[in-house]
Design a protein around this motif. Structure first.
Motif, PDB file in Angstrom:
ATOM      1  N   GLU A   6     -16.136   1.002 -34.413  1.00 14.34           N
ATOM      2  CA  GLU A   6     -16.433   2.418 -34.125  1.00 14.34           C
ATOM      3  C   GLU A   6     -15.351   3.018 -33.238  1.00 14.34           C
ATOM      4  O   GLU A   6     -14.700   2.311 -32.467  1.00 14.34           O
ATOM      5  N   CYS A  22     -16.614   5.141 -38.153  1.00 15.83           N
ATOM      6  CA  CYS A  22     -16.932   3.726 -38.307  1.00 15.83           C
ATOM      7  C   CYS A  22     -16.181   3.196 -39.517  1.00 15.83           C
ATOM      8  O   CYS A  22     -16.384   3.700 -40.632  1.00 15.83           O
ATOM      9  N   TRP A  36     -25.986   5.247 -38.197  1.00 14.41           N
ATOM     10  CA  TRP A  36     -25.693   5.290 -36.771  1.00 14.41           C
ATOM     11  C   TRP A  36     -27.012   5.176 -36.010  1.00 14.41           C
ATOM     12  O   TRP A  36     -27.977   5.892 -36.320  1.00 14.41           O
ATOM     13  N   ARG A  38     -28.540   4.679 -31.819  1.00 18.37           N
ATOM     14  CA  ARG A  38     -28.145   4.858 -30.420  1.00 18.37           C
ATOM     15  C   ARG A  38     -29.174   4.226 -29.503  1.00 18.37           C
ATOM     16  O   ARG A  38     -30.346   4.075 -29.845  1.00 18.37           O
ATOM     17  N   ARG A  45     -33.401   0.934 -29.146  1.00 18.80           N
ATOM     18  CA  ARG A  45     -32.423   1.464 -30.082  1.00 18.80           C
ATOM     19  C   ARG A  45     -33.143   2.263 -31.169  1.00 18.80           C
ATOM     20  O   ARG A  45     -34.158   1.825 -31.698  1.00 18.80           O
ATOM     21  N   TYR A  95     -24.162   2.973 -32.075  1.00 17.84           N
ATOM     22  CA  TYR A  95     -23.793   1.801 -32.847  1.00 17.84           C
ATOM     23  C   TYR A  95     -23.762   2.126 -34.331  1.00 17.84           C
ATOM     24  O   TYR A  95     -24.680   2.768 -34.858  1.00 17.84           O
ATOM     25  N   CYS A  96     -22.729   1.652 -35.003  1.00 22.58           N
ATOM     26  CA  CYS A  96     -22.658   1.749 -36.447  1.00 22.58           C
ATOM     27  C   CYS A  96     -23.359   0.541 -37.056  1.00 22.58           C
ATOM     28  O   CYS A  96     -23.280  -0.568 -36.508  1.00 22.58           O
ATOM     29  N   TYR A  97     -24.049   0.772 -38.154  1.00 24.28           N
ATOM     30  CA  TYR A  97     -24.781  -0.298 -38.832  1.00 24.28           C
ATOM     31  C   TYR A  97     -24.488  -0.237 -40.323  1.00 24.28           C
ATOM     32  O   TYR A  97     -24.453   0.842 -40.917  1.00 24.28           O
ATOM     33  N   TRP A 107     -23.612  -5.053 -37.276  1.00 23.32           N
ATOM     34  CA  TRP A 107     -23.536  -4.039 -36.231  1.00 23.32           C
ATOM     35  C   TRP A 107     -22.125  -3.947 -35.684  1.00 23.32           C
ATOM     36  O   TRP A 107     -21.429  -4.959 -35.574  1.00 23.32           O
ATOM     37  N   GLN A 109     -19.637  -2.747 -32.318  1.00 22.37           N
ATOM     38  CA  GLN A 109     -19.711  -3.099 -30.901  1.00 22.37           C
ATOM     39  C   GLN A 109     -20.280  -1.970 -30.045  1.00 22.37           C
ATOM     40  O   GLN A 109     -20.647  -2.195 -28.895  1.00 22.37           O
ATOM     41  N   GLY A 110     -20.351  -0.768 -30.603  1.00 21.71           N
ATOM     42  CA  GLY A 110     -20.902   0.369 -29.880  1.00 21.71           C
ATOM     43  C   GLY A 110     -19.828   1.215 -29.232  1.00 21.71           C
ATOM     44  O   GLY A 110     -18.768   0.712 -28.834  1.00 21.71           O
TER      45      GLY A 110
END
Length: 117
Positions: A6, A22, A36, A38, A45, A95-97, A107, A109-110
């Protein structure tokens, strides 16, 4: 396996905008959905926005009309989150997923987003 990176977080004043990116690499052919999430301090989350390979999107009620999730040329490996009219309550680690199946995924790393004056 899919790796996610990200970028685009930072500090912004209320009412401002940010765009998160991402980038996915690895076995991207297996991705059927990206999203996404958060997590704010002391909170669980939560899903912010998601997009399927077919282009269907869904959003948390709190961001409808302000955030937009999109992909580059319908590619599976890059997704954006355009965030407008940001509020202090949007402050969180984003965070991207990447969904690889109904029960598995990868996931990122944020990236920190802070909305403050």
């Amino acid at each position: 396996q899919v790796q996610l990176v990200e970028s685009g977080g930072g500090l912004v004043q209320p009412g401002g905008s940010l765009r998160l990116s991402c980038a996915a690499s690895g076995s991207i052919f297996s991705i059927y959905r990206m999203g996404w999430y958060r997590q704010a301090p002391g909170k669980t989350r939560e899903l912010v926005a998601a997009i399927t390979t077919g282009g269907s999107t869904n959003y948390a009620d709190s961001v409808i009309g302000r955030f937009t999730i999109s992909r580059v040329n319908n590619a599976k490996n890059t997704v954006y989150l355009q965030m407008n009219s940001l509020k202090p309550e949007d402050t969180a680690v984003y965070y991207c997923y990447a969904g690889l199946s109904a029960t598995t995924g990868s996931w990122g790393q944020g990236t920190q987003v802070t909305v403050s004056s």
